[in-house]
Design a protein around this motif. Sequence first.
Motif, mmCIF file in Angstrom:
data_model
loop_
_atom_site.group_PDB
_atom_site.id
_atom_site.type_symbol
_atom_site.label_atom_id
_atom_site.label_comp_id
_atom_site.label_asym_id
_atom_site.label_seq_id
_atom_site.Cartn_x
_atom_site.Cartn_y
_atom_site.Cartn_z
ATOM 1 N N ILE A 185 38.224 57.997 -27.676
ATOM 2 C CA ILE A 185 39.393 57.314 -26.798
ATOM 3 C C ILE A 185 39.866 56.286 -27.558
ATOM 4 O O ILE A 185 41.318 56.035 -27.809
ATOM 5 C CB ILE A 185 39.163 57.177 -25.415
ATOM 6 C CG1 ILE A 185 38.950 58.503 -24.696
ATOM 7 C CG2 ILE A 185 40.239 56.400 -24.651
ATOM 8 C CD1 ILE A 185 38.415 58.212 -23.403
ATOM 9 N N ALA B 128 32.589 59.584 -26.173
ATOM 10 C CA ALA B 128 33.924 59.673 -25.351
ATOM 11 C C ALA B 128 34.533 58.232 -25.774
ATOM 12 O O ALA B 128 35.763 58.196 -25.996
ATOM 13 C CB ALA B 128 33.799 60.057 -24.021
ATOM 14 N N ALA B 129 34.146 57.136 -25.515
ATOM 15 C CA ALA B 129 34.607 55.747 -25.486
ATOM 16 C C ALA B 129 35.115 55.690 -26.996
ATOM 17 O O ALA B 129 36.261 55.204 -27.153
ATOM 18 C CB ALA B 129 33.778 54.767 -25.024
ATOM 19 N N LEU C 126 41.707 57.069 -30.712
ATOM 20 C CA LEU C 126 42.952 57.811 -30.585
ATOM 21 C C LEU C 126 44.033 56.533 -30.131
ATOM 22 O O LEU C 126 45.292 56.806 -30.374
ATOM 23 C CB LEU C 126 42.777 58.765 -29.545
ATOM 24 C CG LEU C 126 42.222 59.981 -29.965
ATOM 25 C CD1 LEU C 126 41.831 61.056 -28.678
ATOM 26 C CD2 LEU C 126 42.890 60.665 -30.823
ATOM 27 N N VAL C 127 43.748 55.766 -29.460
ATOM 28 C CA VAL C 127 44.574 54.715 -28.933
ATOM 29 C C VAL C 127 45.149 53.957 -30.200
ATOM 30 O O VAL C 127 46.392 53.658 -30.247
ATOM 31 C CB VAL C 127 43.927 53.811 -27.913
ATOM 32 C CG1 VAL C 127 44.888 52.436 -27.575
ATOM 33 C CG2 VAL C 127 44.032 54.402 -26.550
#
Length: 176
Positions: free
Chosen positions: A29, A25-26, A32-33
């Motif tokens: 994310i 997940a990290a 995506l950022v």
Amino acid sequence: MVATVLFTQVTFLTMIVNAHYETNAAIIIAALVIILTIVFGYRYLDLHHEDYAYEKISVVIWVPIGAVLCYLLNIHGGLGSILAMGIVGTLASFVPSLNKKSNYLQQLPASIYCGAFVGMSSVATTPSIGFVLAAGTLAGLFFMMSKNLFLGVGGKLGTMAFAGVITATLIYSFIA
């Protein structure tokens, strides 16, 4: 053209994440950022003029020539990518001195230099002279279309070269 560069950057970022990191997940994310930052940066920054102009073919033809020259010095000459790039770039910078009144010669160093970025790719990325010629031609097309884009932003020539190499790699992966 902006969409092409954006697609290239997102594709490359995805390939890096896929190749080097376990999917968690990290990482997703963070990716995506970065992608959203790139999208909003292109959307809200004034990186081009409203009118569209294209570089002349007579100038763009020097992109694949610069790529092949740098590749030959890099791989076949055994000089390494940095030294080959430096030699081609330095020689290109002297081209306008041949005739200081020639507008055409004034435009050539950027084209040759863009091609030299293609030619400094490793042999694992660019396996043959034909591949370098194809990637240089694609980079030349991107260079031609980006005349009024990304004005005042550093890295334009390297980005066009990167787009040419990554597009040629993508095409090669589909036909090979």
